[in-house]
Design a protein around this motif. Structure first.
Motif, mmCIF file in Angstrom:
data_model
loop_
_atom_site.group_PDB
_atom_site.id
_atom_site.type_symbol
_atom_site.label_atom_id
_atom_site.label_comp_id
_atom_site.label_asym_id
_atom_site.label_seq_id
_atom_site.Cartn_x
_atom_site.Cartn_y
_atom_site.Cartn_z
ATOM 1 N N CYS A 120 13.483 37.828 -0.182
ATOM 2 C CA CYS A 120 13.104 37.085 -1.391
ATOM 3 C C CYS A 120 14.315 36.520 -2.109
ATOM 4 O O CYS A 120 14.192 35.615 -2.922
ATOM 5 C CB CYS A 120 12.292 37.963 -2.329
ATOM 6 N N TYR A 121 15.511 37.050 -1.815
ATOM 7 C CA TYR A 121 16.699 36.569 -2.521
ATOM 8 C C TYR A 121 16.877 35.060 -2.348
ATOM 9 O O TYR A 121 17.290 34.363 -3.255
ATOM 10 C CB TYR A 121 17.953 37.277 -1.996
ATOM 11 N N SER A 122 16.591 34.582 -1.143
ATOM 12 C CA SER A 122 16.873 33.171 -0.867
ATOM 13 C C SER A 122 15.887 32.226 -1.547
ATOM 14 O O SER A 122 16.125 31.024 -1.611
ATOM 15 C CB SER A 122 16.870 32.923 0.637
ATOM 16 N N ILE A 123 14.754 32.741 -2.046
ATOM 17 C CA ILE A 123 13.819 31.842 -2.733
ATOM 18 C C ILE A 123 13.878 32.020 -4.245
ATOM 19 O O ILE A 123 13.113 31.409 -4.980
ATOM 20 C CB ILE A 123 12.361 32.024 -2.236
ATOM 21 N N CYS A 124 14.816 32.835 -4.706
ATOM 22 C CA CYS A 124 14.947 33.089 -6.144
ATOM 23 C C CYS A 124 15.408 31.832 -6.874
ATOM 24 O O CYS A 124 16.339 31.153 -6.434
ATOM 25 C CB CYS A 124 15.951 34.222 -6.349
ATOM 26 N N ASN A 125 14.770 31.516 -7.988
ATOM 27 C CA ASN A 125 15.104 30.325 -8.763
ATOM 28 C C ASN A 125 16.329 30.479 -9.640
ATOM 29 O O ASN A 125 16.737 29.537 -10.300
ATOM 30 C CB ASN A 125 13.935 29.953 -9.684
ATOM 31 N N CYS B 272 16.706 34.959 -14.878
ATOM 32 C CA CYS B 272 15.400 35.125 -14.230
ATOM 33 C C CYS B 272 14.375 34.346 -15.049
ATOM 34 O O CYS B 272 14.213 34.586 -16.243
ATOM 35 C CB CYS B 272 15.028 36.604 -14.179
ATOM 36 N N SER B 273 13.680 33.422 -14.387
ATOM 37 C CA SER B 273 12.692 32.601 -15.092
ATOM 38 C C SER B 273 11.323 33.268 -15.115
ATOM 39 O O SER B 273 10.381 32.708 -15.651
ATOM 40 C CB SER B 273 12.579 31.228 -14.420
ATOM 41 N N LEU B 274 11.219 34.445 -14.505
ATOM 42 C CA LEU B 274 9.946 35.171 -14.390
ATOM 43 C C LEU B 274 8.898 34.352 -13.626
ATOM 44 O O LEU B 274 7.714 34.464 -13.877
ATOM 45 C CB LEU B 274 9.402 35.571 -15.772
ATOM 46 N N CYS B 275 9.375 33.540 -12.682
ATOM 47 C CA CYS B 275 8.442 32.723 -11.895
ATOM 48 C C CYS B 275 7.587 33.596 -10.976
ATOM 49 O O CYS B 275 6.517 33.181 -10.545
ATOM 50 C CB CYS B 275 9.203 31.676 -11.086
ATOM 51 N N GLY B 276 8.107 34.788 -10.631
ATOM 52 C CA GLY B 276 7.320 35.716 -9.822
ATOM 53 C C GLY B 276 7.356 35.442 -8.328
ATOM 54 O O GLY B 276 6.640 36.087 -7.562
ATOM 55 N N LEU B 277 8.213 34.504 -7.881
ATOM 56 C CA LEU B 277 8.265 34.224 -6.439
ATOM 57 C C LEU B 277 8.614 35.482 -5.637
ATOM 58 O O LEU B 277 8.005 35.755 -4.606
ATOM 59 C CB LEU B 277 9.312 33.138 -6.146
ATOM 60 N N CYS B 278 9.591 36.244 -6.116
ATOM 61 C CA CYS B 278 10.022 37.433 -5.363
ATOM 62 C C CYS B 278 8.899 38.465 -5.300
ATOM 63 O O CYS B 278 8.681 39.112 -4.263
ATOM 64 C CB CYS B 278 11.285 38.023 -5.971
ATOM 65 N N VAL B 279 8.163 38.594 -6.408
ATOM 66 C CA VAL B 279 7.067 39.569 -6.465
ATOM 67 C C VAL B 279 5.958 39.165 -5.487
ATOM 68 O O VAL B 279 5.462 39.979 -4.700
ATOM 69 C CB VAL B 279 6.506 39.658 -7.902
ATOM 70 N N ARG B 280 5.595 37.884 -5.522
ATOM 71 C CA ARG B 280 4.509 37.416 -4.656
ATOM 72 C C ARG B 280 4.938 37.385 -3.193
ATOM 73 O O ARG B 280 4.149 37.645 -2.295
ATOM 74 C CB ARG B 280 4.046 36.036 -5.128
ATOM 75 N N TYR B 281 6.217 37.059 -2.931
ATOM 76 C CA TYR B 281 6.711 37.039 -1.550
ATOM 77 C C TYR B 281 6.639 38.447 -0.953
ATOM 78 O O TYR B 281 6.180 38.644 0.173
ATOM 79 C CB TYR B 281 8.154 36.520 -1.520
#
Ligand code: FES
Length: 195
Positions: A175-180, A129-138
């Motif tokens: 959000c799984y599909s946009i996870c880095n 997990c890069s902690l990019c936060g995409l899943c949180v923001r999505y």
């Protein structure tokens, strides 16, 4: 809508005021690496991989292209030595944590074969997990839910499910599909609703 004209890697481009340098670059087909940018989400400027070098007058500086607005007369370079040196450092920091998937591909692209950094202690496993936060923001901005969030600080920062809301997540999983990480997000940890 007002427009501005700028140059990116020597190519002139006209863009609507209020759009970002990243958007203008993409309209030219220029590939700037990103981890935390996603079309449906407000830009957050978290990962810094999208940094570019801009020239204003005689001065140059690095800016985060996903949040930096286009300006008239701006000169942008997306792959200077200074930019790529910074990207390599960021990727070296991310590699031990998330050694597979898109981060690994970006490391190869920028010639990072090995990281000088290591995880703390032999028992610590990569979280991917890069902690990019995409899943949180999505979850918040697209789904209008607050099922996924951050917990902890500093090196203990993690993505986790909000206590009692895991059932909603099991049915959504968008959000799984946009996870880095390059694999499904693992969110086994639960943190309390209250801060
Ligand atoms: S894509 Fe711009 S900071 Fe992550």
């Amino acid at each position: 809508m007002n427009t501005v004209t700028l140059t990116i890697n020597g190519q002139q481009v006209t863009a609507n005021e209020g759009t970002t340098v990243l958007e203008a670059a993409r309209s030219l087909g220029i590939d700037i690496p990103t981890l935390c940018a996603y079309d449906e989400l407000e830009p957050a400027g978290v990962c810094r991989l999208c940094m570019v070098e801009i020239k204003q007058g005689k001065k140059t500086r690095l800016v985060t292209s996903c949040v930096y607005p286009v300006e008239n007369g701006l000169e942008v370079q997306t792959e200077t030595d200074r930019v790529n040196q910074n990207r390599r450092m960021l990727l070296e920091l991310l590699l031990p944590v998330a050694p597979s998937g898109p981060i690994n591909a970006l490391a190869k692209r920028y010639g990072v074969e090995k990281s000088r950094f290591e995880l703390d202690g032999p028992k610590e496993a990569p979280t991917n997990c890069s902690l990019c936060g995409l899943c949180v923001r999505y979850c918040e901005q697209v789904k209008g839910e607050f099922v996924v969030g951050f917990t902890g600080r500093g090196v203990n920062r993690k993505v986790a499910l909000v206590a009692g809301k895991g059932d909603e997540c099991a049915f959504c999983r968008q959000c799984y599909s946009i996870c880095n990480s390059g694999r499904f997000v693992e969110m086994a940890e639960v943190f309390p609703d209250q801060p």
